[in-house]
Design a protein around this motif. Structure first.
Motif, PDB file in Angstrom:
ATOM      1  N   ALA A  13       6.171 -64.926  57.044  1.00 55.26           N
ATOM      2  CA  ALA A  13       6.406 -64.349  55.722  1.00 55.26           C
ATOM      3  C   ALA A  13       6.542 -62.850  55.909  1.00 55.26           C
ATOM      4  CB  ALA A  13       5.256 -64.673  54.772  1.00 55.26           C
ATOM      5  N   ASN A  14       7.177 -62.194  54.967  1.00 60.49           N
ATOM      6  CA  ASN A  14       7.332 -60.749  55.090  1.00 60.49           C
ATOM      7  C   ASN A  14       7.636 -60.122  53.742  1.00 60.49           C
ATOM      8  OD1 ASN A  14      10.455 -60.211  54.802  1.00 60.49           O
ATOM      9  ND2 ASN A  14      10.254 -62.003  56.124  1.00 60.49           N
ATOM     10  N   VAL A  15       7.435 -58.821  53.700  1.00 57.09           N
ATOM     11  CA  VAL A  15       7.849 -58.014  52.555  1.00 57.09           C
ATOM     12  C   VAL A  15       9.051 -57.203  53.002  1.00 57.09           C
ATOM     13  CG1 VAL A  15       7.195 -56.214  50.920  1.00 57.09           C
ATOM     14  CG2 VAL A  15       5.495 -57.857  51.703  1.00 57.09           C
ATOM     15  N   ALA A  16      10.114 -57.252  52.237  1.00 61.76           N
ATOM     16  CA  ALA A  16      11.331 -56.530  52.603  1.00 61.76           C
ATOM     17  C   ALA A  16      11.874 -55.796  51.387  1.00 61.76           C
ATOM     18  CB  ALA A  16      12.384 -57.497  53.151  1.00 61.76           C
ATOM     19  N   GLY A  17      12.651 -54.764  51.654  1.00 61.75           N
ATOM     20  CA  GLY A  17      13.271 -54.019  50.569  1.00 61.75           C
ATOM     21  C   GLY A  17      12.588 -52.693  50.323  1.00 61.75           C
ATOM     22  N   LEU A  19      11.916 -49.607  47.044  1.00 62.56           N
ATOM     23  CA  LEU A  19      11.982 -49.268  45.621  1.00 62.56           C
ATOM     24  C   LEU A  19      12.166 -50.537  44.792  1.00 62.56           C
ATOM     25  CD1 LEU A  19      14.106 -45.992  45.866  1.00 62.56           C
ATOM     26  CD2 LEU A  19      11.626 -46.219  45.674  1.00 62.56           C
ATOM     27  N   GLY A  20      13.236 -50.638  44.030  1.00 66.22           N
ATOM     28  CA  GLY A  20      13.399 -51.783  43.136  1.00 66.22           C
ATOM     29  C   GLY A  20      13.873 -53.054  43.800  1.00 66.22           C
ATOM     30  N   THR A  21      14.141 -53.018  45.104  1.00 65.29           N
ATOM     31  CA  THR A  21      14.667 -54.203  45.792  1.00 65.29           C
ATOM     32  C   THR A  21      13.593 -54.957  46.574  1.00 65.29           C
ATOM     33  OG1 THR A  21      15.239 -52.988  47.819  1.00 65.29           O
ATOM     34  CG2 THR A  21      16.880 -53.018  46.050  1.00 65.29           C
ATOM     35  N   THR A  22      12.348 -54.525  46.491  1.00 61.31           N
ATOM     36  CA  THR A  22      11.281 -55.128  47.292  1.00 61.31           C
ATOM     37  C   THR A  22      11.040 -56.579  46.892  1.00 61.31           C
ATOM     38  OG1 THR A  22      10.230 -52.959  47.425  1.00 61.31           O
ATOM     39  CG2 THR A  22       8.900 -54.851  48.052  1.00 61.31           C
ATOM     40  N   ARG A  23      10.858 -57.435  47.890  1.00 61.57           N
ATOM     41  CA  ARG A  23      10.563 -58.844  47.625  1.00 61.57           C
ATOM     42  C   ARG A  23       9.651 -59.384  48.716  1.00 61.57           C
ATOM     43  NH1 ARG A  23      15.101 -63.013  49.866  1.00 61.57           N
ATOM     44  NH2 ARG A  23      15.253 -62.148  51.969  1.00 61.57           N
ATOM     45  N   ILE A  24       8.948 -60.444  48.381  1.00 65.37           N
ATOM     46  CA  ILE A  24       8.131 -61.172  49.350  1.00 65.37           C
ATOM     47  C   ILE A  24       8.856 -62.471  49.675  1.00 65.37           C
ATOM     48  CG2 ILE A  24       5.957 -62.386  49.740  1.00 65.37           C
ATOM     49  CD1 ILE A  24       4.613 -60.344  47.909  1.00 65.37           C
ATOM     50  N   TYR A  50       2.622 -54.862  49.859  1.00 65.19           N
ATOM     51  CA  TYR A  50       3.353 -54.257  48.741  1.00 65.19           C
ATOM     52  C   TYR A  50       2.456 -53.295  47.953  1.00 65.19           C
ATOM     53  CZ  TYR A  50       5.690 -53.857  44.226  1.00 65.19           C
ATOM     54  OH  TYR A  50       6.260 -53.364  43.083  1.00 65.19           O
ATOM     55  N   VAL A  51       1.283 -53.761  47.586  1.00 66.78           N
ATOM     56  CA  VAL A  51       0.383 -52.952  46.756  1.00 66.78           C
ATOM     57  C   VAL A  51      -0.075 -51.692  47.489  1.00 66.78           C
ATOM     58  CG1 VAL A  51      -1.881 -52.929  45.628  1.00 66.78           C
ATOM     59  CG2 VAL A  51      -0.392 -54.928  45.400  1.00 66.78           C
ATOM     60  N   LEU A  52      -0.295 -51.805  48.788  1.00 70.41           N
ATOM     61  CA  LEU A  52      -0.796 -50.680  49.577  1.00 70.41           C
ATOM     62  C   LEU A  52       0.320 -49.785  50.122  1.00 70.41           C
ATOM     63  CD1 LEU A  52      -3.557 -52.652  51.519  1.00 70.41           C
ATOM     64  CD2 LEU A  52      -3.881 -51.118  49.571  1.00 70.41           C
TER      65      LEU A  52
END
Length: 204
Positions: A13-17, A19-24, A50-52
């Motif tokens: 799993a990952n967080v990518a993007g 500003l407004g394009t961030t997704r998990i 994401y939160v940090l």
């Protein structure tokens, strides 16, 4: 969901993007091979990134690494050219003949940097682990995911091995964190949503 099963059996799993394009993103292997408590623990971990603001922080850290690397490479290159340039037929940094030397210096820098860049990444992963277990409260789920990752990632490396090669906490460290958290937050007899009841049940 990411369709990764056509290429690998690994769960990830990952967080990518930005500003407004961030997704998990959770890959399909994770969704197929893991239980709901395990999926919740992974999702909470990624939410932690994401939160940090780990994406922004890592971009900043590695940007600094690159700036230092390029500055050091230029300094060492110019020193080498002043000393051996005539013998090597290299006139300056703009000379294509100097590309092998530039590549050698830059490669050596990033090789030496590897343990430190891994440590920075590993620290953010540890923070995300802490956020995840406090958010999802899935101690057993976290431990079981660590065991599944151990199929293709060494569970218990030595301290030096982990420092040099690992950009994530070892499976052993994650399982220990999960069990320590469980001992501190789930008194005997309570039920962890990610696992069986603890303690000895009383008879009616």
């Amino acid at each position: 969901q990411v369709d990764a099963s056509r290429q690998t059996t690994k769960i990830s799993a990952n967080v990518a993007g930005f500003l407004g394009t961030t997704r998990i993103a959770l890959n399909d292997n994770l969704l197929k091979q893991c239980t709901l408590p395990e999926i919740r623990s992974v999702m909470a971990h990624e939410m932690g990134h994401y939160v940090l603001n780990h994406g922004v922080k890592l971009t900043l850290y590695f940007g600094i690494f690159f700036l230092v690397g390029f500055a050091l490479t230029r300094s060492l290159f110019e020193s080498a050219v002043r000393r051996w340039g005539d013998r090597w037929g290299v006139r300056g940094v703009a000379d294509p003949a100097g590309l092998p030397l530039l590549a050698l210096i830059l490669s050596a820098f990033f090789f030496v940097l590897t343990p430190f860049s891994n440590t920075v990444t590993r620290a953010t992963e540890r923070e995300a682990d802490t956020f995840g277990i406090n958010t999802a409260r899935e101690a057993d789920g976290m431990a079981k995911v660590a065991l599944k990752l151990g199929v293709y990632r060494k569970l218990d490396p030595g301290p030096l091995e982990e420092f040099i090669f690992f950009d994530h906490p070892s499976g052993r460290a994650r399982i220990r964190m999960a069990m320590d958290w469980k001992a501190a937050h789930l008194p005997a007899g309570d039920v962890d949503p990610g696992g069986p009841a603890t303690g000895t049940p009383t008879q009616p």
